[in-house]
Design an enzyme around this catalytic site. Structure first.
Site, mmCIF file in Angstrom:
data_model
loop_
_atom_site.group_PDB
_atom_site.id
_atom_site.type_symbol
_atom_site.label_atom_id
_atom_site.label_comp_id
_atom_site.label_asym_id
_atom_site.label_seq_id
_atom_site.Cartn_x
_atom_site.Cartn_y
_atom_site.Cartn_z
ATOM 1 N N CYS A 179 2.735 -4.665 7.061
ATOM 2 C CA CYS A 179 2.564 -4.551 5.621
ATOM 3 C C CYS A 179 3.746 -3.842 4.970
ATOM 4 O O CYS A 179 4.596 -3.277 5.640
ATOM 5 C CB CYS A 179 1.273 -3.821 5.299
ATOM 6 S SG CYS A 179 -0.198 -4.782 5.699
ATOM 7 N N HIS A 207 0.823 -1.216 0.000
ATOM 8 C CA HIS A 207 0.000 0.000 0.000
ATOM 9 C C HIS A 207 0.852 1.258 0.000
ATOM 10 O O HIS A 207 2.069 1.226 0.231
ATOM 11 C CB HIS A 207 -0.946 0.004 1.208
ATOM 12 C CG HIS A 207 -0.256 0.090 2.536
ATOM 13 N ND1 HIS A 207 0.132 1.278 3.086
ATOM 14 C CD2 HIS A 207 0.087 -0.870 3.434
ATOM 15 C CE1 HIS A 207 0.705 1.049 4.272
ATOM 16 N NE2 HIS A 207 0.684 -0.243 4.497
#
Length: 229
Positions: free
Chosen positions: A202, A186
């Protein structure tokens, strides 16, 4: 090998359940080895340092990244890359803080990334099941227990915007059984975190870079992601 990958993905899912990502010269680099020295890479690579200016994207005014304050090696660039992975595969080299999008002809697009801090590191394989522009952010309940200030977003979610932790784009990773790993590639407004181990599990890219990567990826089982430690 499949058993090992399945085991790694089970471990991945268990780890990321408590992570901060949620549902909604001319030396070549090699997939398994160290990159060529930075000076040689910067001299020989095609670098896109001019691609980090302000941009209007779906009604959001993304600010420019002060790219001169980010190490050159973390700027998006096309590099020589020797790998057996097929074009379209994403390889995350966690120790060196690089993400490679494999291209034909022994090349790859290399992006600088921020990775999970101690306690959230993982390795294994998955695939990109779907992708989303300006996503909602739903932190997992485990994160809300650690950070009560985000508890209100567990159910309702944080709407898209410049302060959303998932940034301008998110790519959602699932395992071979079709289960959400809770792992995301992301964007992030925190450009200064690129090259560090600061996330809750992440992989984050500068917003201008995740927009570029997003445009290259076609979700599906062939959109493999291999994470190396």
């Amino acid at each position: 090998m499949r058993f090992r990958n399945a085991f790694l993905l089970c471990s991945l899912a268990a780890t990321l359940a408590v992570a901060g990502c949620s549902t909604t010269s001319t030396k070549s680099e090699t997939a398994g080895g160290e990159p060529a020295p930075v000076a040689e890479q910067v001299a020989s690579n095609q670098i896109f340092s001019g691609d980090y200016g302000a941009v209007e994207d779906h009604g959001y005014a993304l600010p420019a990244v002060p790219i001169n304050r980010v190490e050159n090696r973390f700027h998006r660039q096309i590099v020589d890359y020797s790998t057996n992975e097929r074009p379209g595969t994403i390889v995350v080299n966690t120790p060196n803080r690089f993400l490679y999008y494999v291209l034909p002809g022994g090349k790859a697009v290399r992006y600088g990334i921020g990775v999970g801090k101690a306690g959230f590191a993982w390795e294994g394989e998955a695939y990109i099941a779907w992708k989303q522009e300006w996503p909602m952010w739903h932190p997992p309940k485990e994160m809300a227990e650690r950070k009560p200030e985000v508890a209100k977003y567990v159910e309702a979610g944080m709407g898209p915007g410049l302060k959303n932790p998932l940034g301008a784009r998110a790519l959602y990773l699932f395992n071979d059984q079709g289960k959400d790993t809770l792992f995301r590639l992301h964007g992030t407004p925190e450009w200064s975190s690129i090259g560090t181990a600061a996330s809750s599990g992440c992989i984050r890219l500068m917003n201008q870079d995740i927009i570029d990567l997003y445009s290259r990826v076609r979700p599906g089982k062939n959109a493999r992601v291999v994470v190396q430690q």
